[in-house]
Write a protein that holds these residues in place. Sequence first.
Motif, PDB file in Angstrom:
ATOM      1  N   PHE A  37       0.866  -1.168  -0.080  1.00  0.00           N
ATOM      2  CA  PHE A  37      -0.178   0.088   0.112  1.00  0.00           C
ATOM      3  C   PHE A  37       0.843   1.404   0.009  1.00  0.00           C
ATOM      4  N   THR A  38       1.297   1.558  -1.199  1.00  0.00           N
ATOM      5  CA  THR A  38       2.265   2.753  -1.542  1.00  0.00           C
ATOM      6  C   THR A  38       1.409   3.960  -2.141  1.00  0.00           C
ATOM      7  N   GLU A  39       2.173   4.978  -2.258  1.00  0.00           N
ATOM      8  CA  GLU A  39       1.519   6.244  -3.004  1.00  0.00           C
ATOM      9  C   GLU A  39       1.055   5.571  -4.393  1.00  0.00           C
ATOM     10  N   GLN A  40       1.676   4.731  -5.116  1.00  0.00           N
ATOM     11  CA  GLN A  40       1.167   4.168  -6.193  1.00  0.00           C
ATOM     12  C   GLN A  40      -0.122   3.464  -6.119  1.00  0.00           C
ATOM     13  N   ASP A  41      -0.356   3.046  -5.165  1.00  0.00           N
ATOM     14  CA  ASP A  41      -1.818   2.180  -4.992  1.00  0.00           C
ATOM     15  C   ASP A  41      -2.837   3.362  -4.854  1.00  0.00           C
ATOM     16  N   TYR A  42      -2.517   4.462  -4.328  1.00  0.00           N
ATOM     17  CA  TYR A  42      -3.457   5.568  -4.441  1.00  0.00           C
ATOM     18  C   TYR A  42      -3.812   5.930  -5.598  1.00  0.00           C
ATOM     19  N   LYS A  43      -3.050   6.027  -6.496  1.00  0.00           N
ATOM     20  CA  LYS A  43      -3.046   6.236  -8.018  1.00  0.00           C
ATOM     21  C   LYS A  43      -3.638   5.243  -8.602  1.00  0.00           C
ATOM     22  N   GLN A  44      -3.544   3.915  -8.395  1.00  0.00           N
ATOM     23  CA  GLN A  44      -4.407   2.958  -8.862  1.00  0.00           C
ATOM     24  C   GLN A  44      -5.860   2.970  -8.703  1.00  0.00           C
ATOM     25  N   ILE A  45      -6.121   3.217  -7.173  1.00  0.00           N
ATOM     26  CA  ILE A  45      -7.408   3.147  -6.592  1.00  0.00           C
ATOM     27  C   ILE A  45      -8.171   4.235  -7.422  1.00  0.00           C
ATOM     28  N   HIS A  46      -7.494   5.560  -7.501  1.00  0.00           N
ATOM     29  CA  HIS A  46      -8.201   6.611  -8.375  1.00  0.00           C
ATOM     30  C   HIS A  46      -8.417   6.258  -9.937  1.00  0.00           C
ATOM     31  N   ASP A  47      -7.561   5.574 -10.426  1.00  0.00           N
ATOM     32  CA  ASP A  47      -7.523   5.368 -11.948  1.00  0.00           C
ATOM     33  C   ASP A  47      -8.699   4.370 -11.919  1.00  0.00           C
ATOM     34  N   LYS A  48      -9.047   3.283 -11.226  1.00  0.00           N
ATOM     35  CA  LYS A  48     -10.011   2.396 -11.007  1.00  0.00           C
ATOM     36  C   LYS A  48     -11.331   3.043 -10.680  1.00  0.00           C
ATOM     37  N   LEU A  49     -11.315   4.011  -9.857  1.00  0.00           N
ATOM     38  CA  LEU A  49     -12.351   4.480  -9.391  1.00  0.00           C
ATOM     39  C   LEU A  49     -12.957   5.587 -10.650  1.00  0.00           C
ATOM     40  N   LYS A  50     -12.133   6.180 -11.555  1.00  0.00           N
ATOM     41  CA  LYS A  50     -12.592   6.582 -12.692  1.00  0.00           C
ATOM     42  C   LYS A  50     -13.255   5.862 -13.586  1.00  0.00           C
ATOM     43  N   TYR A  51     -12.601   4.465 -13.870  1.00  0.00           N
ATOM     44  CA  TYR A  51     -13.228   3.419 -14.725  1.00  0.00           C
ATOM     45  C   TYR A  51     -14.629   3.016 -14.023  1.00  0.00           C
ATOM     46  N   PHE A  52     -14.643   2.798 -12.813  1.00  0.00           N
ATOM     47  CA  PHE A  52     -15.798   2.635 -12.158  1.00  0.00           C
ATOM     48  C   PHE A  52     -16.860   3.266 -12.450  1.00  0.00           C
ATOM     49  N   ASN A  53     -16.555   4.616 -12.199  1.00  0.00           N
ATOM     50  CA  ASN A  53     -17.657   5.820 -12.505  1.00  0.00           C
ATOM     51  C   ASN A  53     -18.104   6.043 -13.899  1.00  0.00           C
ATOM     52  N   LYS A  54     -17.196   5.512 -14.853  1.00  0.00           N
ATOM     53  CA  LYS A  54     -17.365   5.612 -16.389  1.00  0.00           C
ATOM     54  C   LYS A  54     -18.488   4.404 -16.616  1.00  0.00           C
ATOM     55  N   GLY A  55     -17.907   3.341 -15.973  1.00  0.00           N
ATOM     56  CA  GLY A  55     -19.221   2.326 -16.276  1.00  0.00           C
ATOM     57  C   GLY A  55     -20.550   2.410 -15.563  1.00  0.00           C
ATOM     58  N   LEU A  56     -20.534   3.196 -14.580  1.00  0.00           N
ATOM     59  CA  LEU A  56     -21.878   3.731 -14.005  1.00  0.00           C
ATOM     60  C   LEU A  56     -22.831   4.688 -14.895  1.00  0.00           C
ATOM     61  N   ARG A  57     -21.852   5.563 -15.528  1.00  0.00           N
ATOM     62  CA  ARG A  57     -22.389   6.418 -16.195  1.00  0.00           C
ATOM     63  C   ARG A  57     -22.949   5.598 -17.512  1.00  0.00           C
ATOM     64  N   GLN A  58     -22.132   4.674 -18.162  1.00  0.00           N
ATOM     65  CA  GLN A  58     -22.817   4.128 -19.358  1.00  0.00           C
ATOM     66  C   GLN A  58     -24.100   3.182 -19.068  1.00  0.00           C
ATOM     67  N   ILE A  59     -24.075   2.695 -17.801  1.00  0.00           N
ATOM     68  CA  ILE A  59     -25.250   1.838 -17.316  1.00  0.00           C
ATOM     69  C   ILE A  59     -26.555   2.949 -17.136  1.00  0.00           C
ATOM     70  N   GLY A  60     -26.140   4.206 -16.587  1.00  0.00           N
ATOM     71  CA  GLY A  60     -27.132   5.152 -16.618  1.00  0.00           C
ATOM     72  C   GLY A  60     -27.505   5.617 -17.918  1.00  0.00           C
TER      73      GLY A  60
END
Length: 152
Positions: free
Chosen positions: A63-86
Amino acid sequence: FHDIARLNWINIRDGQIIYHRGKTHTEFIVKVTDKIQNILNHYIDSKKSEEDYIFPILESKAFTEQDYKQIHDKLKYFNKGLRQIGDEIGIEAHLTSYVARHTWATLADQKGADRRVIQKGLGHADLRTTTIYIDDIHVEKELERLNDDILK
């Protein structure tokens, strides 16, 4: 989303998911319902040990600084998927994980849930934060309704 990213198989015990929220360090206990179990079953084949992350969001255990970036990137992807579903089901609102959180709090409040219960569900350390959060939701909805009425 950060807490979900850091869930390990060891967090699942006796039909419950038990973990400490990263932001407030408060303990959360969530009953594993049939729907939750179905989601877990989807990921169980990748399980090698109890310490493995459940969801493929993080790669390292350090759980490094890089992990925060990974989480942020995956959250963007997740939100993009939510928008597509909507979009696919005709929801005009810009769906995000934050909207899902707001929706849960709004529905709980509309069903008459005690705000202390909503506070715990949201992981707020202070009831005043929950009250402001819910009141803001009501104000936003009222403004939306008022604007719709005025524009008719």
